[in-house]
Each structure stands twice: as C-alpha cells, then as structure tokens.
Write an enzyme that holds these catalytic residues in place. Structure first.
Site, short mmCIF file in Angstrom:
data_model
loop_
_atom_site.label_atom_id
_atom_site.label_comp_id
_atom_site.label_asym_id
_atom_site.label_seq_id
_atom_site.Cartn_x
_atom_site.Cartn_y
_atom_site.Cartn_z
N VAL A 12 11.29 -16.92 17.26
CA VAL A 12 12.67 -17.03 17.21
C VAL A 12 12.90 -17.57 18.55
O VAL A 12 13.81 -18.58 18.99
CB VAL A 12 13.71 -16.07 16.78
CG1 VAL A 12 15.07 -16.18 17.08
CG2 VAL A 12 13.29 -15.29 15.26
N LYS A 100 18.16 -7.03 14.05
CA LYS A 100 18.77 -6.31 13.10
C LYS A 100 18.46 -4.72 13.13
O LYS A 100 19.33 -4.12 12.76
CB LYS A 100 18.55 -7.04 11.60
CG LYS A 100 17.07 -6.85 11.41
CD LYS A 100 16.71 -8.21 10.59
CE LYS A 100 15.21 -8.17 10.54
NZ LYS A 100 14.68 -9.40 10.07
N GLY A 182 3.06 -17.75 4.98
CA GLY A 182 3.88 -17.36 6.06
C GLY A 182 5.14 -16.82 6.06
O GLY A 182 5.90 -16.21 6.99
N GLU A 185 5.25 -10.85 6.32
CA GLU A 185 4.25 -10.18 7.44
C GLU A 185 2.76 -9.85 6.63
O GLU A 185 2.83 -9.39 5.49
CB GLU A 185 4.95 -9.14 8.11
CG GLU A 185 6.36 -9.24 8.31
CD GLU A 185 6.37 -9.93 9.73
OE1 GLU A 185 5.87 -9.94 10.45
OE2 GLU A 185 7.56 -10.54 9.95
N ASP A 196 14.51 -3.89 5.31
CA ASP A 196 15.14 -4.71 6.05
C ASP A 196 16.53 -5.31 5.34
O ASP A 196 17.37 -5.33 6.22
CB ASP A 196 14.07 -6.03 6.12
CG ASP A 196 14.70 -7.49 6.42
OD1 ASP A 196 14.86 -7.39 7.87
OD2 ASP A 196 15.38 -8.39 5.82
N LYS A 200 20.39 -4.65 7.12
CA LYS A 200 21.37 -5.69 7.12
C LYS A 200 22.62 -5.46 6.66
O LYS A 200 23.87 -5.72 6.78
CB LYS A 200 20.95 -7.10 6.40
CG LYS A 200 19.60 -7.81 7.35
CD LYS A 200 18.92 -8.99 6.44
CE LYS A 200 17.95 -9.38 7.39
NZ LYS A 200 16.89 -10.17 6.54
N1 HSE Z 1 11.66 -10.76 7.04
C1 HSE Z 1 13.08 -11.14 6.82
C2 HSE Z 1 13.41 -11.95 5.59
C3 HSE Z 1 13.26 -12.22 8.04
O1 HSE Z 1 12.18 -12.04 4.75
O2 HSE Z 1 14.33 -12.12 5.00
C4 HSE Z 1 14.71 -12.46 8.13
O3 HSE Z 1 15.44 -11.26 8.59
#
Ligand code: HSE
Length: 416
Positions: A12, A100, A182, A185, A196, A200
C-alpha cells in the site's frame, strides 16, 4: 508547500507514492496547495525502491520535523502504529491511515487526540479499500439515522466463496487458489475466520451509531467450516452463501445488533451478485432507503486511492473535520451496548445426518415439519431445511436434543 511522510513502504505504501507522483498535479489542485513526499519510513534498507533519497529509518526525525504536515500510516497492526500516530497528532500533524486494526481498537482515542490538537485522523482506506464509505457515512448520509449496514467486507473470503459457488470447489482448494493468486496471506486466519470483516464492521458501526464498538463484543464466525454441500443447498434454496458483516438497529427497542457470519443471501439481495475479490456495502438510511457501495475492497492502487483522498482532505482542512467522530466506550463495562445476538430470532438452514430414516419424525416434531431442500438428491439419512425463526439459544437447545438422539448437525447457517 505541504510535506508528507509515509510510514511503511509495503504494497500500500509504495502504491501511495506511485499514485501521488502519477497524479500529482490534479491532487495538488484538489488540495489547494503544493504537496511533496519528504520521507518514507522503513525499518531496513530497501535497495529495490526507486525513492532512495526519501528513505528514513528514524521515526523521531519525522515526528519532530516541523516541515511535515501530513503523515500516512500504512504499517498495519496496533503497536507501534498507535504510539506513532498519537505522537504525530500531538505534534500537530494530520494522519491518513489504512490501518483497520488500529482504528477498530483505538479509533475513539485517536479521534479525541486529533480534536484536542486541531488536526485530523482520516481512515477512508480502512474499510472497503477503494470504495468510498467512511466519508459518505459521515458527510453525504449525514442527514440520516443509519438503520442497517450489511457488508461483504473481505475480498479474500468473497473470492473463496465465489470459487466454491461457481466451480463447486472445497474450501481448502479455493483457499489454496486464493493464496496462489496472492489474495490470501500465507496465514489466512484473520480473513477466513471473519476477524478482518469484524474490524471493518466495528469501524462502520462506531461511525454510524456514535460510540466505539470493540471487535471483542461481536459474534464473529468465519467460513472455514463451510462445505460444497452447504453451497449446493443454498443454491436449491434460491441464493448464495456470503460472509456478511451486519450492524443494524432493532425495530422494536432501538438496540444495536452486530454479527459477522456466513449467511444464506437470497438472489433478490443486491449483495448476492457481489463476487470475486469485490466488496459491497448496503447501507439503509431512514431518509435515503438503501444505498449500495460496490468496488475493489483491497489491492495496492484502490487502497492508495482512498489514502490519497484523505491526504487531500488533510491538506485542505484548517481544523478537525468534526463530523468524523465517535465517543469512547469502555472495552469491558460498555459491552452491553450491543444486544445479545444469541437472543435475536432468525431463520437458519440446517443440515442433519440421521442414523436411520425413521428419525425424521423427531425432526418434524422439533421443527414443525419443515420443507426439505433438494429432496431428490439427499441420501435418505441426510436432511436439509430452513427452520422456523427462533433465537440461536433456542436452536442450540434443539440441536443438543438432536445430538442426544445420535443426529449430527452437519451445517447451520443463518439467513440474511
Ligand atoms: N485481507 C483483506 C481482504 C485486505 O481480503 O479484504 C483488505 O482489507
């Protein structure tokens, strides 16, 4: 001339530098001032980077440089990002971050620090990558009470689910493909377990409802237990399985409910068509009704786009943007701000393995003779159906009863 420091130069960070220099003239025009990047803060030498003259290994140099007006934080993680961002704000520098985890844990504190020092902490890139969602929530939709936010907020899991739906792949094969391309992770836990997406939705809910909402308070379930059979049954039912992060106000008592879990989403919902690595966020305001936000939720350039929109706002603002704010809450004492999800009635799809076909009589008795899904394809000892609406706690008790009779619950997924 306003000078920028970028903390972190991974995917980023390097995207931010690239987009900045590519579109510099129009970015400066929108910002109303000349801008330049003075420092790229990194931990170790990066001979591969083209901007060697800007590399800086000492954070204090940046924090104490009066020429730096704006800091971009794209390192990720809560520590040391929190300490660094706090120092920058205290030193009168505005911050644009894509982090985030930082905002979900420390957003209220950082917003208060920014206010105290008449600067900004902006985080458009923290949710939905390149999709504008933070600014619309506190500005364009500012006239509304937000009743509901339903989001596909994680691109990796949406890619995996799309492969399971379109190609009948297993979860682990689809995850392998996401890793090869890719998207995921090497340790995909935060994505596939919903962590994640949970961070959010907590950011969006804090903004919409005005109080800091901690990820720990939210019922969060990922997609790693889903099977190709569940996906096929969703199709028979008339929809798809999506990982849905939802925050909504209950109509009866105005309480707030937040959940992250895989859900059966009907083909009638616009979210059912959000596929691959795309994100979609359906916001319902009491004046606007439904508004859909859709686009690339991750990736170098989409995320850089959102970060730089914040850099522009940091450059333009002469004081804190006060619509972007929520109050602090206590991580332990205030957890009651959210309703107990286990008491909220909902419909669930269930898939059961019987020991003998005759056990279907017990299922009929407990679930009021439900209509079976895909009746023809099932082996006689497998039943799949949508149960009548009930609280998850009640459903737990019925499932316990089934297990006592030797009936296994193979799948259990809420309907959106
Ligand atoms: N790992 C997150 C996703 C990246 O797959 O959305 C973006 O926040």
């Amino acid at each position: 001339m306003k000078k920028i420091a970028v903390l972190g130069c991974g995917t980023v960070g390097s995207g931010v530098v690239e987009v900045f220099y590519k579109n510099r003239a129009s970015i400066e025009r929108k910002a109303g001032s000349k801008l330049d990047i003075k420092y790229l803060y990194v931990h170790r030498p990066h001979p591969e980077l083209p901007w060697q003259d800007k590399l800086c290994f000492d954070f204090d140099t940046i924090a104490n440089d009066p020429e730096i007006n704006i800091v971009v934080e794209v390192m990720g993680g809560v520590h040391p990002a929190f300490e660094m961002v706090s120092t920058c704000l205290q030193n009168g520098k505005s911050v644009a971050t894509a982090n985030k985890e930082l905002i979900a844990q420390k957003g209220a504190e950082l917003l208060a620090t920014a206010r105290e020092h008449h600067v900004n902490i902006l985080f458009e890139a923290s949710v939905g990558g390149g999709i504008p969602i933070i600014r619309p929530l506190h500005q364009c939709l500012g006239a509304n009470e937000i009743d509901d936010i339903q989001g596909i907020l994680n691109g990796t899991t949406n890619f995996i689910l799309t492969r399971m739906i379109r190609q009948g792949m297993s979860f682990s094969d689809a995850l392998g493909q996401a890793q090869q391309l890719g998207y995921a992770e090497s340790d995909p836990t935060a994505d596939v377990e919903g962590i994640d997406a949970c961070r959010k939705i907590c950011i969006l809910a804090s903004l919409a409802f005005g109080k800091h909402i901690y990820p720990d308070w939210v019922h969060c379930q990922g997609i790693s237990q889903l099977t190709a059979e569940d996906v096929a049954y969703a199709q028979d039912w008339g929809g798809v399985i999506k990982l849905i992060a939802r925050a909504h106000r209950l109509q009866d008592n105005g309480g707030i409910a937040i959940t992250v879990e895989p859900m059966f989403v009907s083909h009638e919902s616009q979210l059912s068509t959000v596929d691959d690595v795309f994100n979609g966020i359906l916001v319902t305001g009491d004046a606007t009704g439904e508004v859909l936000f859709y686009g690339k939720g991750a990736g170098k350039l989409p995320t850089a786009s959102a970060v730089i929109s914040d850099v522009i706002d940091c450059a333009k603002s002469t004081d804190t943007i006060d619509t972007l704010y929520w109050e602090q809450s206590d991580p332990v004492k205030d957890s009651g701000l959210l309703c107990d999800w286990s008491q909220l009635p909902a419909q669930y799809y269930l898939r059961l393995a019987l020991q003998a076909p005759s056990q279907s009589a017990l299922v009929d008795e407990l679930f009021c003779s439900p209509v079976l899904l895909a009746r023809k394809r099932q082996p006689a000892t497998e039943l799949a159906f949508v149960a009548p609406s009930m609280a998850p706690a009640t459903l737990d008790a019925l499932c316990d009863r089934l297990q006592q009779e030797g009936i296994s619950v193979l799948g259990r997924i809420r309907l959106l």
